[in-house]
Each structure stands twice: as C-alpha cells, then as structure tokens.
Scaffold this motif. Structure first.
Motif, PDB file in Angstrom:
ATOM      1  N   ALA A   5       2.630  -8.987  -1.503  1.00 57.16           N
ATOM      2  CA  ALA A   5       3.418  -7.842  -1.981  1.00 57.16           C
ATOM      3  C   ALA A   5       2.467  -6.517  -1.675  1.00 57.16           C
ATOM      4  N   LYS A   6       2.911  -5.663  -1.192  1.00 54.59           N
ATOM      5  CA  LYS A   6       2.045  -4.267  -0.978  1.00 54.59           C
ATOM      6  C   LYS A   6       2.989  -3.057  -1.206  1.00 54.59           C
ATOM      7  N   GLU A   7       2.928  -2.591  -2.494  1.00 54.71           N
ATOM      8  CA  GLU A   7       3.922  -1.548  -3.016  1.00 54.71           C
ATOM      9  C   GLU A   7       3.234  -0.020  -3.119  1.00 54.71           C
ATOM     10  N   MET A   8       3.795   0.879  -2.967  1.00 49.83           N
ATOM     11  CA  MET A   8       3.369   2.164  -3.498  1.00 49.83           C
ATOM     12  C   MET A   8       4.275   2.722  -4.391  1.00 49.83           C
ATOM     13  N   SER A   9       3.740   2.948  -5.684  1.00 51.13           N
ATOM     14  CA  SER A   9       4.326   3.479  -6.801  1.00 51.13           C
ATOM     15  C   SER A   9       3.872   4.925  -6.957  1.00 51.13           C
ATOM     16  N   ALA A  10       4.712   5.349  -7.900  1.00 50.30           N
ATOM     17  CA  ALA A  10       4.111   7.103  -8.066  1.00 50.30           C
ATOM     18  C   ALA A  10       2.746   7.211  -8.643  1.00 50.30           C
ATOM     19  N   PHE A  11       2.097   6.068  -8.993  1.00 54.14           N
ATOM     20  CA  PHE A  11       0.919   6.074  -9.607  1.00 54.14           C
ATOM     21  C   PHE A  11      -0.392   5.395  -8.656  1.00 54.14           C
ATOM     22  N   ASN A  12       0.048   4.213  -8.044  1.00 52.82           N
ATOM     23  CA  ASN A  12      -0.930   3.291  -7.403  1.00 52.82           C
ATOM     24  C   ASN A  12      -0.529   2.808  -6.197  1.00 52.82           C
ATOM     25  N   GLU A  13      -1.148   2.392  -5.266  1.00 54.05           N
ATOM     26  CA  GLU A  13      -1.043   1.794  -4.191  1.00 54.05           C
ATOM     27  C   GLU A  13      -1.309   0.199  -4.703  1.00 54.05           C
ATOM     28  N   ILE A  14      -0.487  -0.797  -4.844  1.00 55.86           N
ATOM     29  CA  ILE A  14      -0.533  -2.178  -5.444  1.00 55.86           C
ATOM     30  C   ILE A  14      -0.536  -3.201  -4.427  1.00 55.86           C
ATOM     31  N   THR A  15      -1.072  -4.146  -4.566  1.00 54.30           N
ATOM     32  CA  THR A  15      -1.473  -5.248  -3.553  1.00 54.30           C
ATOM     33  C   THR A  15      -1.497  -6.407  -4.445  1.00 54.30           C
ATOM     34  N   VAL A  16      -0.383  -7.393  -4.365  1.00 51.86           N
ATOM     35  CA  VAL A  16      -0.606  -8.909  -4.599  1.00 51.86           C
ATOM     36  C   VAL A  16      -1.158  -9.738  -3.755  1.00 51.86           C
ATOM     37  N   TYR A  17      -1.955 -10.664  -3.711  1.00 52.84           N
ATOM     38  CA  TYR A  17      -2.340 -11.742  -2.890  1.00 52.84           C
ATOM     39  C   TYR A  17      -2.976 -12.904  -3.288  1.00 52.84           C
ATOM     40  N   ASP A  18      -2.817 -13.904  -2.663  1.00 52.43           N
ATOM     41  CA  ASP A  18      -3.397 -15.260  -2.955  1.00 52.43           C
ATOM     42  C   ASP A  18      -4.806 -15.343  -1.966  1.00 52.43           C
ATOM     43  N   THR A  19      -6.010 -16.049  -2.791  1.00 49.78           N
ATOM     44  CA  THR A  19      -7.035 -16.144  -2.001  1.00 49.78           C
ATOM     45  C   THR A  19      -7.774 -17.299  -2.636  1.00 49.78           C
ATOM     46  N   SER A  20      -8.525 -18.021  -1.549  1.00 52.46           N
ATOM     47  CA  SER A  20      -9.248 -19.243  -2.055  1.00 52.46           C
ATOM     48  C   SER A  20     -10.493 -19.039  -2.854  1.00 52.46           C
TER      49      SER A  20
END
Length: 252
Positions: A5-20
C-alpha cells in the motif's frame, strides 16, 4: 521489496511493504514507512509476537524493570500498535493524529484493539485526570522529527501531572549523540519538571549519525543495566536552553 500500500494522508506519505531483509537480518518482514524512509513500525511475519525494533525492546525493558506492576499507559504515536499489542493485560490509551496510520495498522498488521483516539496527543493527554498513568510513551514523528509542541516546558509539566506516583515519561527521539542542539534543549527542559532523567543512545557508526535516542524522566530514581539493553549506552548530554510554547519556531 513488495509494496502492499502507498497512501497520502493529510499528514504523511505512508508505504506498507514486505521485505526479506531488515537491518541486515534475513527473514520475512512487514514495515510501515514514511516518505523520509523512516520505519514507523515493523513485524516479523514468521513470529508476530516478536518485538523487532531495538528501541522498542529498550522501552519495554525500562518499563518492566522500573515499575513491574504497571497497569495504565498513555502512548502518543500509534505506528503499528507495537506497545499496546504486546500487553494484553494492561490498559492502554493511544493518541494518533493520522487516522490513515490506524487504518493501515488494522488492515496489514492485524491490530485489533480498540484503544486508539484520533487527535493531537498533547490535547488528548491534557483531558486525562491527574495521577492516572504509570507510563507516558512519546513515540510520535512528522517530517521534521518529534513535533516541537511535545518537547516544551509546558508539555512536560502537564505530562508530569498525569503520571501516577513513581510513574515515568519515556521518549523515543531521533538525534546525534553529541553536539545536537535540539537533544540538549529537550533534556535540559525535561530536567525542570522531573527529578531524575536518563538518556540512552541506540548503536550507530559515528557520533554524527542520526539514531534513536531514548529519554526517560521520573520523580523516582530510574533503574537500568546497560548490559540488558542490546548495545544501547548512556549519554551525558550538554546543557541546552529551555523550550517554551512561546517559542515554537526556534529550531526552524
């Protein structure tokens, strides 16, 4: 890295990701990250009960050592809900200004508790009764670091009134171990409201490197053993000036 997920809120640009890979360790990890590449929360997908981040383990250690029977905790800054999720038998109240962070923590990090209040942490804390909390944890960040209104003399005095006897304020900050004007000022300001303070640095490759700095303040003596704190070491910060509400732009 696999972005979920990659979201732009009123306060932050937020990324959720999986990594090895996370901090040199191989495995299966899920992270919530801001645009400045700062990880705000992470879980081990093979062991979701594991506390991944060193600074979070250090805060839990300090809490359990200094007041093992603690029951009531106020947290400013939700992340993925690590502290509240870790304790099923404690009463948490979590303040988070960004509703999108809470939404993502529930969707991707299995956060299931109903203890988050959306809004400014200082304002929400100010509405609590005096002598309520065993611990107040400050773990809030924006694009410029810890919000300055959470580092002033007025905030620290208000927070001290909300603490139960032998309670403590624990802060996760980002800074340098030496010659950091903001770290020095925060510590000096804290000492106006609390009898005892301790400062710990997470490991870093050089004094100039920005790293997690844990600050604990209480009106009771603070116990610790650095041998139990995974490479953290105590800092002796220089004297700084007092941060006041009337000077909100002094570090710009």
């Amino acid at each position: 890295m696999h972005i979920l997920a990659k979201e732009m809120s009123a306060f932050n640009e937020i990324t959720v990701y999986d990594t090895s890979e996370l901090y040199g360790e191989m495995g299966r990890f899920r992270c919530l990250q801001f645009a400045d590449d700062s990880i705000q929360g992470a879980v081990d997908l093979k062991d979701r009960k594991r506390i991944l981040l060193v600074y979070q383990r250090a805060i839990i250690y300090l809490m359990e050592l200094n007041k093992p029977s603690f029951k009531h905790v106020f947290v400013i800054g939700h992340g993925v809900g690590t502290f509240s999720s870790h304790y099923g038998d404690k009463q948490f109240k979590v303040a988070e200004i960004d509703e999108k962070i809470v939404e993502l923590s529930k969707l991707y990090f299995n956060y299931s508790k109903d203890d988050v209040v959306i809004g400014d942490g200082r304002q929400i804390l100010s509405q609590s009764d005096e002598s309520t909390y065993d611990y107040i944890i400050l773990d809030a960040f924006n694009s410029k670091g810890t919000p300055l209104h959470l580092t002033t003399r007025e905030f620290f005095r208000m927070a001290s009134e909300k603490l139960a006897p032998r309670g403590a304020l624990i802060m996760n900050l980002m800074g340098k171990s030496k010659n950091d004007r903001l770290m020095n000022a925060i510590h000096t300001t804290l000492r106006e409201s609390y009898m005892f303070t301790k400062v710990f640095s997470c490991p870093a490759t050089s004094e100039a490197e920005i790293r997690n700095i844990i600050v604990m303040a209480s009106n009771a003596a603070i116990e610790f053993d650095v041998r139990e704190m995974e490479g953290l070491y105590e800092l002796d910060l220089a004297e700084g000036h007092i941060i006041r509400d009337s000077r909100p732009n002094e570090f710009k």
